[in-house]
Design an enzyme around this catalytic site. Structure first.
Site, PDB file in Angstrom:
ATOM      1  N   HIS A  33       0.754  -1.135  -0.051  1.00  0.00           N
ATOM      2  CA  HIS A  33      -0.011   0.098   0.027  1.00  0.00           C
ATOM      3  C   HIS A  33       0.983   1.303  -0.005  1.00  0.00           C
ATOM      4  O   HIS A  33       0.296   2.401   0.410  1.00  0.00           O
ATOM      5  CB  HIS A  33      -0.832   0.126   1.254  1.00  0.00           C
ATOM      6  CG  HIS A  33      -1.731  -1.340   1.421  1.00  0.00           C
ATOM      7  ND1 HIS A  33      -2.831  -1.746   0.796  1.00  0.00           N
ATOM      8  CD2 HIS A  33      -1.298  -2.439   2.373  1.00  0.00           C
ATOM      9  CE1 HIS A  33      -3.030  -2.964   1.379  1.00  0.00           C
ATOM     10  NE2 HIS A  33      -2.164  -3.384   2.115  1.00  0.00           N
ATOM     11  N   SER A  92      14.689  20.215 -15.173  1.00  0.00           N
ATOM     12  CA  SER A  92      13.643  21.324 -15.248  1.00  0.00           C
ATOM     13  C   SER A  92      14.194  22.533 -15.700  1.00  0.00           C
ATOM     14  O   SER A  92      15.168  22.931 -15.409  1.00  0.00           O
ATOM     15  CB  SER A  92      13.071  21.368 -13.662  1.00  0.00           C
ATOM     16  OG  SER A  92      12.329  22.650 -13.752  1.00  0.00           O
TER      17      SER A  92
END
Length: 493
Positions: free
Chosen positions: A168, A298
């Site tokens: 999870h 970026s």
């Protein structure tokens, strides 16, 4: 007044003209030369001509009045296609196969009367598609094998390195970096078997006529069923197939396309899962994909090292999975012996599936050849969580030293909640171990704490599983592809 056809510009002007048109990035930006060629017009139409030659050779061998000179003339022009003439013929005739029959006949005047003799358009169309599917699998399989080889080497190298397991996406029992890589490998091993089976299950459409009854060929051979069956067999073997489908309509069953594209969609699911895991691990700074010296992550944030290769794989894998809907829909709406609403769709969906799978595998090879592991970061993450995971071991040690399980459980529960509050509310480090060391209750086992908290005692049989899995399932699977293992890929960024 006649208008002159504009010549295609060359040089800078030609490049400008090309930039005014949409170009599929699957070909212009990503795919390999071999896969691009596999679905090219040159491959397609030269295959048509080869199929017409196979048909003429088999018909001659079985007694039809076809001469060696006619076949030799066809063979001498198998490659020199006048694409401009074919385009002009198709503009007039609105029929691509007949346009190429006329174009081939133009350069083979002697053979013109026997080109396409007894055949229907799907003789060249469908049989060529089956050849492209087979050859496409043969291009993909060595690439998939190389990815598996690189990932197997990675799994072997890090078979013993403990790391936090996640269920999870929450910290769970420890595993190893190599064992996690084997989870990825397990899926890819299944993909190899699926692709091999889909390729090996392919048959040739063969020589079946307009509605699959072979009526035209039975007429050519004056009702001789044996000769028609032999014709089918001979052409199938010339094309490199062991078997032909015994029954077809005008086309081979479009469920064949479902079978092929489902294996590619399944591969897409595998790659998406693997690359999503890599992206998650990159966020944790535990593992990163390759990053070139001058690469920019970026335009605004110079420090960033975005997992753009894994992101590309995920992006394209979604497209590959989505393409699966096309053959399902197409097969479901083929009325009776066939309808033509399959054609335009298949011109797009079949090549795009193989081109996309090709790009994904090339990119994934690049990733798996350069994965970077940061053991110190992994170790720090383990240290943050391991005290919680070690509580069961501590309880067992206290019991062995004469303590009471329930009493020990309650003390650790209280200390764990206090430590969790420091982590979650104060942003501090997990100090459960320090709290245990300060509590006199745990004095009998303080000397055992280091051993109880050794990460290697929490990984179970992960290293042994890696070793067994690689030896028994992975390495043997790669044996047929050994000759292609050293091939490198040039990744377009």
């Amino acid at each position: 007044m006649k208008t002159k056809r504009k010549k295609k510009k060359s040089g800078a002007g030609g490049r400008t003209e090309e930039m005014n048109k949409y170009r599929s990035p699957l070909v212009s930006r990503y795919a390999s030369k071999e896969m691009s060629y596999n679905f090219s017009d040159k491959k397609k139409f030269t295959t048509w001509r080869k199929l017409w030659i196979y048909l003429a050779k088999a018909e001659k061998a079985l007694g039809l009045p076809i001469t060696d000179a006619q076949i030799a003339e066809m063979e001498s022009h198998a490659e020199d296609i006048d694409f401009a003439m074919a385009a002009e013929e198709e503009r007039k005739l609105r029929h691509d196969v007949m346009a190429h029959v006329h174009t081939f006949a133009h350069c083979c005047p002697t053979a013109a009367p026997i080109i396409h003799l007894g055949a229907t358009s799907c003789y060249v169309g469908d049989n060529t598609d089956l050849i492209a599917l087979r050859d496409g699998f043969n291009i993909l399989l060595p690439k998939l094998a190389r990815v598996i080889d690189r990932l197997a080497n990675f799994a072997e190298e890090y078979a013993d390195l403990p790391t936090l397991g996640f269920t999870h996406f929450q910290p769970a029992q420890l595993t190893t970096v190599g064992k996690r890589a084997c989870l990825w490998l397990q899926d890819l091993v299944m993909d190899v078997r699926n692709l091999e089976r889909a390729r090996d299950d392919l048959r040739f459409r063969g020589v079946k006529g307009t509605t699959g009854t072979q009526a035209s060929f039975l007429q050519l051979f004056q009702g001789d069923h044996d000769k028609v069956e032999e014709l089918d067999k001979m052409v199938t073997e010339m094309a490199g197939f062991k078997k032909a489908y015994l029954v077809t309509g005008q086309t081979y069953s479009r469920k064949v396309d479902i079978d092929c594209m489902s294996t590619l969609a399944s591969l897409g699911a595998s790659v998406h899962k693997i690359c999503t895991d890599i992206r998650l691990l990159a966020n944790l700074k535990e593992i990163e994909e390759p990053f070139e010296k001058e690469q920019i992550g970026s335009s605004a944030m110079p420090y960033k090292r975005n997992p753009m290769r894994a992101e590309r794989c995920c992006s394209l894998a979604r497209h590959l999975i989505a393409l699966m809907d096309d053959p399902l829909q197409t097969a479901s709406v083929q009325w009776l012996e066939r309808t033509l609403d399959d054609s335009a769709n298949r011109r797009i969906s079949l090549p795009e599936s193989f081109l996309t799978a090709d790009i994904i595998l090339s990119t994934l090879q690049n990733i798996t050849e350069g994965l970077v592991v940061y053991p110190k970061v992994i170790e720090r993450h383990i240290r943050h969580e391991l005290p919680f995971m070690a509580t069961e071991n501590i309880i067992m040690a206290i019991v062995k030293a004469g303590g009471n399980r329930q009493e020990c459980h309650e003390k650790i529960r209280v200390l764990s909640q206090e430590a969790a509050a420091v982590v979650k509310q104060e942003g501090g480090d997990n100090d459960l171990l320090a709290r245990i060391q300060r509590d006199p209750y745990f004095a009998p086992i303080l000397g055992q704490l280091d051993a109880l908290l050794d990460p290697k005692t929490f990984i179970g049989r992960a290293p042994q599983q890696v070793k067994t899995f690689l030896a028994e399932e992975v390495r043997p699977l790669l044996e047929p592809y050994k000759a292609n293992m050293d091939v490198k890929v040039e990744l377009v960024l």
